[in-house]
Design a protein around this motif. Structure first.
Motif, PDB file in Angstrom:
ATOM      1  N   ALA A 109       8.898   0.252  -5.998  1.00 41.68           N
ATOM      2  CA  ALA A 109       8.293   1.562  -5.773  1.00 41.68           C
ATOM      3  C   ALA A 109       8.859   2.181  -4.503  1.00 41.68           C
ATOM      4  CB  ALA A 109       6.773   1.430  -5.660  1.00 41.68           C
TER       5      ALA A 109
ATOM      6  N   GLU B 270       4.096   8.345  -7.252  1.00 41.53           N
ATOM      7  CA  GLU B 270       4.650   7.292  -6.393  1.00 41.53           C
ATOM      8  C   GLU B 270       3.592   6.248  -6.050  1.00 41.53           C
ATOM      9  OE1 GLU B 270       8.076  10.006  -4.193  1.00 41.53           O
ATOM     10  OE2 GLU B 270       6.023   9.978  -3.411  1.00 41.53           O
TER      11      GLU B 270
ATOM     12  N   GLY C 135      10.913   5.735  -6.900  1.00 44.61           N
ATOM     13  CA  GLY C 135      10.691   4.697  -7.898  1.00 44.61           C
ATOM     14  C   GLY C 135      11.972   4.311  -8.601  1.00 44.61           C
TER      15      GLY C 135
ATOM     16  N   GLY D 132       3.138   4.025  -8.945  1.00 44.44           N
ATOM     17  CA  GLY D 132       4.198   3.024  -8.997  1.00 44.44           C
ATOM     18  C   GLY D 132       3.907   1.855  -8.080  1.00 44.44           C
TER      19      GLY D 132
ATOM     20  N   GLN E 100       8.508   6.117 -13.522  1.00 43.20           N
ATOM     21  CA  GLN E 100       9.805   6.192 -12.859  1.00 43.20           C
ATOM     22  C   GLN E 100      10.862   6.895 -13.711  1.00 43.20           C
ATOM     23  OE1 GLN E 100      12.301   2.547 -12.462  1.00 43.20           O
ATOM     24  NE2 GLN E 100      10.430   1.498 -13.051  1.00 43.20           N
TER      25      GLN E 100
END
Length: 203
Positions: A167, A183, A162, A186, A153
Motif C-alpha cells: 500500500a 489508499e 498502491g 489498501g 489498486q
C-alpha cells in the motif's frame, strides 16, 4: 499471534496509513497488533523549519520500538516515507541496529511487509518497497505484498497509490494531501492479508 506495525513518519501521512494497517490486522481472529515508531533523529529545530512539529506532537503518543519487540512478533509490517527512492534515514538507522537479531537468526521465518508514501505519483512508490525487501530477505523473512485481490489498486478514475508490492499514498509536494479512502483501504487490506497469512504459518 502478534503483528508489529513499525513506522517512521514526519508529517503524519505514514502514521495515518499505519493506523489503517492496524485496523486491518484487528479484523483477523486471534491477531494481537502493536503499533510502534522508530526514533526520530532530526532535532526540534530542524523539524520546526520543516513545519513538522505539530505532526510530531501527535506521533509522540506512539511508543518507540525496542529491538526485542521485533523478535517477539510473528509478523512485522513496516511503513516509511520515501527518500530518493529508498526508505528514510531514520528507518535505515533503526534497521542497521538489528545486526544482533540477524546474527542469531531471530527474524527468520517471520512475515515481513512494507507500505510507503511519496510526494509525487512516481517518486519511489515501488522502488522504496522493493529496496526495503532486500533488508527483509537478509533477515530471512517471508515477504508479503498487496495482491490484486485488493481491486482498489486497479482504479484509474482518481489519483491513488498502491501496487502489488504494498500500500502507498501520495502526499503532494507540499505535504497537504492526506491518504485517500482508497489508499487507506489498501492499507487495511494489507494488514488483514498479512495477519491472515501469518495465522496460517504459526499454526
Amino acid at each position: 499471534m502478534k503483528v508489529l506495525v513499525l513506522f517512521h513518519s514526519i508529517y503524519g501521512h505514514i502514521y495515518e496509513m499505519a493506523k489503517a494497517v492496524e485496523e486491518g490486522v484487528k479484523e483477523v481472529e486471534g491477531a494481537e497488533v502493536i503499533l510502534r515508531r522508530v526514533p526520530e533523529t532530526l532535532s526540534d529545530e530542524i523539524l520546526g523549519k520543516m513545519g513538522a512539529l505539530e505532526a510530531q506532537k501527535a506521533l509522540s503518543q506512539v511508543p518507540i520500538c525496542s529491538l526485542d519487540e521485533l523478535s517477539e512478533a510473528d509478523a512485522i509490517i513496516f511503513g516509511t516515507p520515501t527518500r530518493f527512492g529508498n526508505m528514510t534515514g531514520q528507518m535505515r538507522q533503526f534497521l542497521d541496529a538489528t545486526g544482533g537479531l540477524w546474527a542469531n537468526g531471530q527474524l527468520i521465518g517471520k512475515v515481513g511487509s512494507v507500505f510507503t508514501s511519496t510526494a509525487t505519483q512516481h517518486g519511489g512508490q515501488e522502488s522504496t518497497i522493493l529496496s526495503f525487501h532486500t533488508t527483509l530477505l537478509h533477515h530471512g523473512m517471508v515477504i508479503v505484498g498487496l495482491p490484486y485481490s485488493f481491486q482498489g489498486q486497479t482504479i484509474i478514475n482518481e489519483v491513488s497509490g498502491g501496487s502489488p508490492y504494498g500500500a502507498s499514498t501520495i502526499a503532494g509536494g507540499d505535504g497537504s494531501r492526506m491518504p485517500s479512502e482508497n489508499e487507506l483501504n489498501g492499507a487495511r487490506f494489507q494488514g488483514r492479508h498479512v495477519a491472515t497469512i501469518t495465522a496460517k504459518l504459526v499454526r
